[in-house]
Design a protein around this motif. Structure first.
Motif, PDB file in Angstrom:
ATOM      1  N   THR A 110       7.273   8.847   0.069  1.00  0.00           N
ATOM      2  CA  THR A 110       6.519   7.654  -0.170  1.00  0.00           C
ATOM      3  C   THR A 110       6.625   6.722   0.907  1.00  0.00           C
ATOM      4  O   THR A 110       7.701   6.190   0.741  1.00  0.00           O
ATOM      5  N   ILE A 111       5.637   6.354   1.539  1.00  0.00           N
ATOM      6  CA  ILE A 111       5.658   5.147   2.483  1.00  0.00           C
ATOM      7  C   ILE A 111       4.993   4.107   1.660  1.00  0.00           C
ATOM      8  O   ILE A 111       3.979   4.088   1.303  1.00  0.00           O
ATOM      9  N   LEU A 112       5.791   3.041   1.698  1.00  0.00           N
ATOM     10  CA  LEU A 112       5.251   1.593   1.207  1.00  0.00           C
ATOM     11  C   LEU A 112       4.922   0.615   2.464  1.00  0.00           C
ATOM     12  O   LEU A 112       5.996   0.338   3.166  1.00  0.00           O
ATOM     13  N   ASP A 113       3.745   0.439   2.555  1.00  0.00           N
ATOM     14  CA  ASP A 113       3.706  -0.430   3.739  1.00  0.00           C
ATOM     15  C   ASP A 113       3.469  -1.926   3.014  1.00  0.00           C
ATOM     16  O   ASP A 113       2.289  -2.350   2.269  1.00  0.00           O
ATOM     17  N   ILE A 114       4.222  -2.698   3.406  1.00  0.00           N
ATOM     18  CA  ILE A 114       4.315  -4.009   2.616  1.00  0.00           C
ATOM     19  C   ILE A 114       3.649  -5.178   3.751  1.00  0.00           C
ATOM     20  O   ILE A 114       4.036  -4.958   4.820  1.00  0.00           O
ATOM     21  N   ASP A 151       0.850  -1.261   0.045  1.00  0.00           N
ATOM     22  CA  ASP A 151       0.054   0.012  -0.027  1.00  0.00           C
ATOM     23  C   ASP A 151       0.797   1.280   0.177  1.00  0.00           C
ATOM     24  O   ASP A 151       1.915   1.317   0.578  1.00  0.00           O
ATOM     25  N   LEU A 152       0.635   2.051  -0.679  1.00  0.00           N
ATOM     26  CA  LEU A 152       1.527   3.145  -0.770  1.00  0.00           C
ATOM     27  C   LEU A 152       0.545   4.528  -0.068  1.00  0.00           C
ATOM     28  O   LEU A 152      -0.409   4.568  -0.278  1.00  0.00           O
ATOM     29  N   ARG A 153       1.235   5.235   0.339  1.00  0.00           N
ATOM     30  CA  ARG A 153       0.780   6.566   0.975  1.00  0.00           C
ATOM     31  C   ARG A 153       1.831   7.702   1.067  1.00  0.00           C
ATOM     32  O   ARG A 153       3.191   7.239   0.900  1.00  0.00           O
ATOM     33  N   GLU A 154       1.626   8.857   1.461  1.00  0.00           N
ATOM     34  CA  GLU A 154       2.659   9.899   1.242  1.00  0.00           C
ATOM     35  C   GLU A 154       2.502  10.822   2.414  1.00  0.00           C
ATOM     36  O   GLU A 154       1.317  11.031   2.975  1.00  0.00           O
ATOM     37  N   LYS A 155       3.352  11.146   2.701  1.00  0.00           N
ATOM     38  CA  LYS A 155       3.753  12.101   4.136  1.00  0.00           C
ATOM     39  C   LYS A 155       4.812  12.733   3.903  1.00  0.00           C
ATOM     40  O   LYS A 155       5.810  12.355   3.791  1.00  0.00           O
ATOM     41  N   GLN A 156       4.864  14.149   4.002  1.00  0.00           N
ATOM     42  CA  GLN A 156       5.891  15.305   3.964  1.00  0.00           C
ATOM     43  C   GLN A 156       6.782  14.984   2.776  1.00  0.00           C
ATOM     44  O   GLN A 156       7.709  14.764   2.643  1.00  0.00           O
ATOM     45  N   LYS A 206       9.170  10.525  -7.768  1.00  0.00           N
ATOM     46  CA  LYS A 206       8.928  10.575  -6.352  1.00  0.00           C
ATOM     47  C   LYS A 206      10.623   9.858  -6.204  1.00  0.00           C
ATOM     48  O   LYS A 206      11.229   9.168  -6.479  1.00  0.00           O
ATOM     49  N   LYS A 207      11.215  10.720  -5.191  1.00  0.00           N
ATOM     50  CA  LYS A 207      12.568  10.333  -4.813  1.00  0.00           C
ATOM     51  C   LYS A 207      12.804   9.788  -3.364  1.00  0.00           C
ATOM     52  O   LYS A 207      13.815   9.146  -3.280  1.00  0.00           O
ATOM     53  N   TYR A 208      11.881   9.916  -2.389  1.00  0.00           N
ATOM     54  CA  TYR A 208      12.029   9.436  -1.101  1.00  0.00           C
ATOM     55  C   TYR A 208      11.217   8.681  -0.766  1.00  0.00           C
ATOM     56  O   TYR A 208      10.101   8.705  -0.724  1.00  0.00           O
ATOM     57  N   PHE A 209      11.689   7.293  -0.130  1.00  0.00           N
ATOM     58  CA  PHE A 209      10.957   6.359   0.142  1.00  0.00           C
ATOM     59  C   PHE A 209      11.129   5.784   1.428  1.00  0.00           C
ATOM     60  O   PHE A 209      12.427   5.655   2.050  1.00  0.00           O
ATOM     61  N   LEU A 210      10.113   5.433   2.274  1.00  0.00           N
ATOM     62  CA  LEU A 210      10.246   4.783   3.543  1.00  0.00           C
ATOM     63  C   LEU A 210       9.562   3.344   3.367  1.00  0.00           C
ATOM     64  O   LEU A 210       8.200   3.238   3.043  1.00  0.00           O
ATOM     65  N   LEU A 211      10.357   2.178   3.340  1.00  0.00           N
ATOM     66  CA  LEU A 211       9.677   0.836   3.516  1.00  0.00           C
ATOM     67  C   LEU A 211       9.263   0.594   5.007  1.00  0.00           C
ATOM     68  O   LEU A 211      10.043   0.253   5.721  1.00  0.00           O
ATOM     69  N   ASN A 212       8.006   0.419   5.021  1.00  0.00           N
ATOM     70  CA  ASN A 212       7.285   0.050   6.270  1.00  0.00           C
ATOM     71  C   ASN A 212       7.322  -1.613   6.349  1.00  0.00           C
ATOM     72  O   ASN A 212       6.447  -1.967   5.643  1.00  0.00           O
ATOM     73  N   ASN A 244      20.395   6.260  -7.689  1.00  0.00           N
ATOM     74  CA  ASN A 244      20.814   6.467  -8.904  1.00  0.00           C
ATOM     75  C   ASN A 244      20.212   7.848  -9.514  1.00  0.00           C
ATOM     76  O   ASN A 244      20.664   8.503 -10.296  1.00  0.00           O
ATOM     77  N   VAL A 245      19.036   8.109  -8.805  1.00  0.00           N
ATOM     78  CA  VAL A 245      18.326   9.321  -9.257  1.00  0.00           C
ATOM     79  C   VAL A 245      18.432  10.662  -8.093  1.00  0.00           C
ATOM     80  O   VAL A 245      17.723  11.398  -8.179  1.00  0.00           O
ATOM     81  N   GLY A 246      19.450  10.032  -7.357  1.00  0.00           N
ATOM     82  CA  GLY A 246      19.634  11.176  -6.091  1.00  0.00           C
ATOM     83  C   GLY A 246      18.626  11.036  -4.829  1.00  0.00           C
ATOM     84  O   GLY A 246      18.625  11.903  -4.063  1.00  0.00           O
ATOM     85  N   GLY A 247      17.868  10.360  -5.005  1.00  0.00           N
ATOM     86  CA  GLY A 247      17.010  10.197  -3.945  1.00  0.00           C
ATOM     87  C   GLY A 247      17.434   9.042  -2.636  1.00  0.00           C
ATOM     88  O   GLY A 247      18.603   8.953  -2.726  1.00  0.00           O
ATOM     89  N   SER A 248      16.506   8.707  -1.835  1.00  0.00           N
ATOM     90  CA  SER A 248      16.869   7.982  -0.663  1.00  0.00           C
ATOM     91  C   SER A 248      15.890   7.042  -0.249  1.00  0.00           C
ATOM     92  O   SER A 248      14.599   7.234  -0.583  1.00  0.00           O
ATOM     93  N   LEU A 249      16.381   5.695   0.071  1.00  0.00           N
ATOM     94  CA  LEU A 249      15.444   4.798   0.751  1.00  0.00           C
ATOM     95  C   LEU A 249      15.871   4.468   2.009  1.00  0.00           C
ATOM     96  O   LEU A 249      16.876   4.183   2.314  1.00  0.00           O
ATOM     97  N   LYS A 250      14.671   4.455   3.052  1.00  0.00           N
ATOM     98  CA  LYS A 250      14.946   3.978   4.555  1.00  0.00           C
ATOM     99  C   LYS A 250      14.204   2.999   4.600  1.00  0.00           C
ATOM    100  O   LYS A 250      12.909   2.691   4.246  1.00  0.00           O
TER     101      LYS A 250
END
Lengths: 802, 115
Positions: free
Chosen positions: B12-16, B4-9, B42-48, B72-78
């Motif tokens: 992009t938060i991915l609820d898996i 499920d995708l949602r967005e905050k600030q 979208k460049k910033y991701f948080l995997l929940n 590679n696109v200069g974003g970040s994933l946490k």
């Protein structure tokens, strides 16, 4: 000059010299009266009962001997050994006088009674004599004094014979038996002096036995049956019993042939008496000279085996002589050989064979073998003679029977030589093992190191710690106990990110210790993750960034070094280990070296060899290279031979080969023995010794080792001669040289035996040193024995002087 | 696996939810979902990963691939709410050095704002 003459025959410690003289007298004072009694007995028996009654006398003696053993065993249980020996001498001295009085009554069966009694006397007194000698002297001493002491016995026999000969027909003849009793009384005094000199050393076995056995019935413990069982149950003593039996059976057969041929050659009683007198005196003189000048040297030169074979081989040759040409020459030759060699060489070698046997067992065995079996064997010999007489087989063919017995005797002699060495070995114990062997016997070194590294890593980095734990899991060594040890929180430990994420709820790894499936899943999962292309790509970037950075990234570099070791050997990241192995930080280098050892990629070998000259990581490099096994051998060999490679690296290479401990490694080390740099000699020899101690079946190039031993022996002798007043450095040098000599000998001869001998020579008791030298004497070949034993005897004498 | 995708600030938060494994037949993998989002700038991701029951090496590979693509696109994933087991895998493989991992979503979101 006289001193030098005596010293030639009694080459023992000064305090044992006087004892040797006592033993000379002791032996002399037994054989001298015995010869008198025996001559009197023979003349009386033949005159009264005739020679055809002789086989009955042999058989009766065999029977009575059994009873005497039973009686002796009972006395031995009740009377301390020293008292029993003195009592026996007094008993025989007095009964001899009583029997002389009986003789005067002209009783019909006196000759038979006296025959048996004289045989019992010599059995008991000789058994006692050798028992005391065996307890006072060790094998080395016995070998040195046997010529001198044995000649006392032969000289006694000679004197006794001459006394009879020259007193015959004079008034003195009637008093000969009384004189022999007097001699036994003197013997009692000599034995008392021996006991006095040995008061503290000679154990009173009767009381010791009682102490040892507690409530056990001592009488039953040393009954005739127990004496027989002691011999039966010991393969070594059984062989001895067999040799003694065969010797005495053959002796009876020879005696019969000899007497028959002499009887056919000489006619008339006076001719016979004259021949016998001359012959017996001649044989005794020969035996005396042989014993005094040849026996000792013969045992020294031919060793136990050669000396054991000498006597029967001579008899084989002469028996063939009689078989094909039954003339007086062969009869005299075989009887003279039998009599003189049995008194000299055979008696001496038999007593030497008894020495290493444990005292209590020896006592029982001697009682059975020397008192009973000898007589019993004579009885068997008499039965064989009866068979030949009954079937009227020509006398010369008795040689066929003799040859059968002698060949068996030779075979048994060859066997007993091995038995003797084994018994000698049992008398000395290995005092220490190689240090690393003792450690590796009790510890799994790799495992212990991993546990320690895990504990150490806990304070350094969580990642390092996790990697170490995973290493334990991978090797199936992550047990609940280990988990408990390593999860103890260190005071200095910072709160881990694991605690930050999940709260402090016990060890992070605790959940995995008991569950086998979890462990397997984890292993598979991590291995698979590490093989992912994306993982490799990601980590490559991270690794390059860390390696390029400066010193403050030490922990990160250690983590990378450790992680690469967990990866697949084909990973492109593996190449990143090279700068980490070369890193100036010993900690980083150590982690990288360990990982290189895990991956075992050939390209790391030259790099690791180069690293051997870094003292801080040398041990880690050695352990790592050893894990490469055969893969590393060609590079190691090339570098060891290369004159351009420094000594430190070469020392490391030798240690690696020693750690590998296989045939190939040993072959390389052996090949380098003769042209290695002097500074490497100790390491090389020690490494070969280590491999040999772990692989006793190793087959080495003995020619190179033998040459090295000979060179070292020569150098060692020069060292000793050069250093008269030794300072500490010279002492160490000599000690080191001796140690190397033994390690080299251990490569050619049974390693365990050589080490036992060395350790006992270096720090054993006087007795164990003697057994150690005896073991070497019977193990080494002549070229080494003749050079090494004088050196060792000098060393042990010097240690005793100290 | 459901995402499920949602967005905050602007994150992009991915609820898996479910299991991330190779045998799972799914029209879109995690990496595919992230790539789709990257295409939408979208460049910033948080995997929940709170509701992830199981993750195998394939699943880890998906996370790594997503991380690389984002980088590679200069974003970040946490990552947030990861399980103990997965954390141990990340520690042993040193991925914990590469990834930023948080125990709650709020802290993770705050970390994006600090970049």
């Amino acid at each position: 000059m006289l001193k030098g003459f005596i010293a030639r025959f009694i080459n023992v410690e000064p305090e044992k010299k006087i004892l040797s003289v006592y033993f000379f007298l002791y032996f002399f004072l037994i054989t001298s009266p015995f010869t008198i009694m025996k001559t009197f007995r023979n003349a009386n028996f033949l005159h009264k009962l005739g020679k055809n009654s002789l086989p009955y006398a042999y058989l009766l003696t065999a029977l009575i001997a059994g009873m005497v053993v039973v009686l002796h065993a009972k006395f031995q249980a009740k009377i301390p050994k020293k008292k029993l020996i003195l009592f026996s001498l007094a008993f025989f001295s007095i009964t001899n006088i009583v029997l002389y009085l009986v003789f005067l009554t002209r009783m019909k069966w006196f000759p038979l009674l006296y025959w048996v009694w004289v045989n019992i006397l010599i059995s008991v007194l000789m058994t006692h004599f050798w028992l005391v000698a065996n307890e006072v002297f060790n094998p080395r001493e016995i070998k040195k004094i046997i010529g001198f002491v044995g000649s006392g016995g032969i000289l006694g026999g000679l004197l006794g014979g001459l006394l009879v000969k020259f007193s015959a027909g004079t008034f003195l003849y009637d008093y000969l038996l009384l004189i022999s009793s007097l001699m036994l009384g003197l013997c009692l005094l000599v034995v008392s002096l021996i006991f006095k000199a040995q008061r503290d050393d000679l154990p009173d076995e009767s009381s010791e036995q009682k102490k040892k056995d507690g409530k056990q019935s001592v009488t039953s413990a040393i009954s005739f049956k127990s004496c027989m069982d002691s011999v039966r149950k010991s393969p070594y003593l059984s062989l001895m019993a067999l040799i003694v039996s065969l010797t005495f059976i053959v002796s009876v057969l020879i005696d019969f042939q000899y007497n028959g041929i002499v009887g056919n050659t000489f006619e008339g009683e006076s001719n016979l008496a004259s021949f016998y007198g001359l012959f017996n005196a001649g044989v005794m003189v020969f035996a005396f000279l042989f014993q005094l000048f040849i026996t000792g040297g013969m045992i020294k030169r031919l060793g136990i085996r050669g000396t054991l074979l000498f006597y029967p081989l001579i008899l084989v040759f002469l028996s063939f002589g009689i078989l094909f040409s039954p003339i007086i020459f062969f009869a005299i030759a075989i009887k003279a050989s039998d009599k003189s060699l049995s008194y000299s060489v055979n008696q001496s070698i038999r007593e030497i064979l008894y020495i290493p046997v444990e005292p209590e067992l020896r006592y029982r065995a001697k009682v059975f073998i020397d008192m009973f079996l000898q007589r019993f064997a004579r009885g068997i010999g008499a039965v064989v003679v009866f068979v030949f007489i009954y079937f009227k087989i020509p006398m010369r063919f008795i040689s066929v029977a003799s040859l059968v017995f002698i060949v068996t005797w030779i075979v048994v002699s060859l066997k007993i030589n091995k038995g003797y060495i084994n018994v000698i070995k049992q008398n000395i114990q290995r005092k220490w093992k190689r240090a690393e062997k003792s450690v590796s016997d009790t510890l799994d070194l790799d495992y212990t190191k991993l546990v320690f590294d895990t504990l150490e890593s806990k304070n350094r980095s969580e990642i390092l710690y996790s990697m170490h734990v995973f290493d334990l899991i991978r090797q199936d060594k992550f047990t609940p106990e280990i988990e408990k040890i390593i999860s103890q929180k260190s005071e200095e430990a910072n709160a881990s990110s694991f605690d930050a994420l999940f709260g402090a709820e016990g060890g992070s790894w605790a959940y995995i210790t008991e569950d086998k499936e979890e462990k397997e899943d984890l292993k598979t999962n991590i291995d698979e993750v590490m093989s992912l292309k994306s993982y490799q790509e990601l980590m490559k970037g991270y690794t390059d960034k860390v390696i390029e950075k400066s010193k403050e990234t030490e922990i990160e570099k250690m983590e990378i070094a450790k992680a690469i070791g967990l990866m697949n050997p084909d990973s492109p990241l593996v190449k990143r280990l090279i700068p980490l192995v070369k890193d100036n930080s010993p900690e980083i280098s150590r982690y990288a070296i360990e990982s290189a050892a895990k991956l075992r990629k050939k390209e790391f070998i030259p790099l690791l060899i180069e690293k051997l000259n870094s003292p801080m990581v040398m041990e880690d490099v050695i352990a790592a290279l050893a894990k490469f096994g055969k893969k590393a051998v060609p590079d190691l060999e090339k570098n060891l031979k290369d004159p351009g490679v420094d000594i430190q690296t070469k020392k490391g290479i030798i240690k690696v080969l020693s750690r590998e401990g296989n045939q190939k490694a040993a072959d390389i080390l052996t090949k380098n023995l003769d042209d290695i740099e002097e500074e490497l000699e100790d390491d090389l020899i020690d490494s070969l010794d280590k491999i040999r101690s772990e692989m006793p079946d190793l087959i080495l190039e003995t020619k190179i080792i033998k040459n090295t031993v000979l060179k070292k022996l020569q150098r060692h002798s020069q060292l000793i001669t050069r250093c008269i007043e030794l300072d500490e450095t010279e002492q160490k040098e000599i000690s080191r040289s001796l140690s190397n000599l033994f390690k080299l000998l251990g490569l050619i001869y049974p390693h365990e035996d050589i080490m036992k001998a060395y350790q006992n020579i270096k720090s054993g008791t006087k007795s164990s040193t003697a057994y150690a030298v005896e073991l070497l004497d019977n193990t080494l070949s002549k070229e080494f024995r003749d050079r090494l034993i004088p050196i060792i005897e000098d060393v042990s004498a010097a240690q005793k002087d100290k | 696996m459901e995402i499920d995708l949602r967005e905050k600030q602007n994150i992009t938060i991915l609820d898996i939810e479910g299991e991330i494994r190779r045998s799972e037949s799914s029209d879109s993998t995690l990496h595919q979902v992230v790539k789709d989002q990257l295409e939408k700038n979208k460049k910033y991701f948080l995997l929940n990963l709170d509701k992830v029951e199981f993750i195998d090496s394939f699943g880890v590979g998906e996370i790594l691939a997503s991380y690389i693509s984002t980088q590679n696109v200069g974003g970040s994933l946490k990552l947030t709410n990861i399980s103990k087991k997965l954390f141990l895998v990340f520690q042993v493989t040193m991925l914990s050095k590469v990834f930023e991992i948080f125990n709650d979503e709020q802290k993770a979101l705050e970390s994006f704002s600090k970049e």
